[in-house]
Design an enzyme around this catalytic site. Structure first.
Site, PDB file in Angstrom:
ATOM      1  N   GLY A   1      66.801  78.714  99.611  1.00  0.00           N
ATOM      2  CA  GLY A   1      66.536  77.852  98.472  1.00  0.00           C
ATOM      3  C   GLY A   1      65.459  78.383  97.548  1.00  0.00           C
TER       4      GLY A   1
ATOM      5  CG  ASP B   1      58.414  75.435  98.274  1.00  0.00           C
ATOM      6  OD1 ASP B   1      59.570  75.046  98.527  1.00  0.00           O
ATOM      7  OD2 ASP B   1      57.928  76.461  98.780  1.00  0.00           O
TER       8      ASP B   1
END
Length: 500
Positions: A157, A267
């Site tokens: 990701g 994040d």
């Protein structure tokens, strides 16, 4: 059988609750190591063992082992070389475990292949590459079995891949369905992904989900958006990143979603375990979902429809948002990554992370490990390149900030914390939590110890120094009437039982 631990989280609920009763608060001080299994081919073990009928199945990078769960003796060993040329998470060759269905064992490889092995011999039955079109994909998870399907996701990701969850037929290895977490052109949510950015939007499914058979619904978390820190190339909410997805396991169709962190710039993956709990809530029985999220809030949702019920801050250091509104949307501040750096809390590792939480049926409390810390976030726009990370710069630790790790006991009824157990250490532990029917909490503390505490009070009752940092979560099983507790630490797997 309650003696077994048949899947990564022990069962479909994600509660990590053992109904075994031999080890109690009164005798836990007599636990002793029974055996230690050493893996010679893994940098760090993050596996949770699976135990069925006295056989323990363990993974280490691309290797799988069947062990005698009483003695640790190897029954068979499947070996596959680690893949060369991987980046970021995949380059660590991490593997968190297997899934079992009958006499078949399933595991993911570091380069996102799904393997089917004969659980009796370790012989390879089939091998499917399920993300071969972008070499930035990897895999770190344990698969999940639902009915006749094997469910797998990927890592990457942070590296410019398009997230998905895929289901494969357990017998043939044929693809049954694939649900993309990043909408394509013309699909709902695609406005966040101009041009071909949807192909690199992140939203990976790098931890196992949970499943409610009665509702026939899968619950799966997704990772951050990509690029991580440059939101200018992905306007809007960036669906379905940093979200929880409710999915029909038969078709792969999305039933509903809940996004924890819209337009994530920090994040804050939403990949933490979504735990399924049935309980009285505000005067009536509810099917709840509880998730302690990396963004610093613990959420309660109605898992039948995704209705937002509450979000409680559990980190004291939160400055990216002032709270969560009545619809569950965070009320964000103006803090974001900058070329010169911005101090943002929680930091890049989150206020919690992938290490497992637990819900105890004995105390009706939810236990998880929290982190208090901040990071300085930087941004520098950069194009996607295959074979390279896609953070659009990075973070550094604030030298004036000491990260603290705390074991928390949360009451979902009152939305309050019953107790807090601060850890002494350097906050390098990545171990999780398990609870038992006798009122114990087993967890990986911050000083290389496996520890047991009283689930009602948080009082420490027993600890064992493994001599290595823990990056895994504990589990429990029984063989011939004897209860064991096992956890991976460093490159070793330890199994404990009461002294005889």
């Amino acid at each position: 059988m309650k003696d077994d631990w048949p899947s990564y989280n022990g069962d479909y609920t994600g509660r990590r609750f053992s109904s075994l009763t031999q080890i109690t608060p009164q005798n836990v001080g007599h636990l002793q190591a029974q055996w230690v299994f050493h893996s010679r081919n893994a940098g760090i073990l993050e596996v949770t063992p699976v135990v069925v009928n006295g056989i323990m199945y363990v993974t280490a990078s691309n290797d799988a082992y069947a062990l005698n769960a009483q003695t640790g003796q190897i029954q068979w060993h499947y070996s596959r070389p680690v893949s060369q040329g991987l980046i970021d998470d995949a380059s660590g060759h991490i593997n968190r475990g297997v899934a079992l269905l009958g006499t078949r064992l399933y595991m993911e490889t570091d380069n996102a292949h799904l393997l089917c092995l004969d659980a009796r011999s370790g012989n390879l039955i089939w091998d499917v590459a399920y993300a071969s079109w972008n070499k930035n994909y990897g895999a770190t998870s344990a698969p999940l079995i639902v009915k006749d399907k094997v469910l797998v996701g990927t890592s990457g990701g942070d590296d410019g891949v398009r997230g998905f969850l895929a289901a494969y037929d357990s017998i043939s290895g044929k693809l049954a369905w694939r649900l993309w977490t990043i909408p394509g052109p013309g699909e709902f949510g695609s406005s966040s992904w101009p041009g071909d950015s949807y192909l690199h939007g992140g939203g990976t499914t790098w931890m196992p989900g949970t499943y409610d058979p009665e509702l026939n619904t899968l619950y799966w978390g997704t990772s951050n958006a990509a690029p991580d820190y440059d939101g200018s190339v992905r306007p809007g909410d960036d669906l379905y990143t940093a979200s929880l997805l409710a999915i029909d396991p038969d078709t792969g169709k999305l039933k509903w979603y809940f996004q924890f962190t819209p337009h994530d710039l920090y994040d804050y993956d939403g990949a933490e375990t979504p735990v399924l709990v049935d309980m009285q809530y505000q005067g009536k029985p509810r099917k709840l979902l509880i998730e302690a999220n990396r963004n610093g809030f613990i959420y309660l949702l109605d898992r039948t429809n995704g209705e937002f019920l509450s979000a409680t801050p559990f980190a004291k250091k939160i400055n990216w948002a002032t709270g969560v509104d009545a619809n569950g949307r965070p009320m964000v501040t103006d803090l974001k990554p900058t070329p010169d750096g911005t101090l943002i809390c929680p930091g890049v590792v989150g206020a919690t992370n992938w290490f497992s939480p637990s819900y105890s049926e004995a105390t009706h409390l939810f236990y998880f490990l929290a982190l208090e810390g901040c990071s300085v976030y930087f941004v520098k726009p950069a194009p996607f390149e295959e074979g390279r990370e896609y953070y659009s710069t990075g973070t550094r630790h604030d030298p004036n900030d000491k990260t603290e790790r705390i074991l928390l006991a949360f009451d979902p009824q009152t939305k309050s914390f019953v107790w807090r157990y601060p850890q002494a250490g350097d906050s390098h532990s990545w171990g999780g939590v398990m609870t038992t029917a006798t009122g114990l909490v087993f967890f990986a503390d911050d000083a290389d110890f496996l520890e047991a505490a009283d689930a009602k009070t948080g009082k420490s009752l027993w600890h064992f120094n493994t001599g290595q940092t823990l990056h895994a979560s504990p589990m429990s099983y029984a063989v011939r009437g004897k209860q064991y507790v096992a956890i991976a630490s460093g490159t070793d797997l330890f199994s404990f039982a009461l002294a005889e």
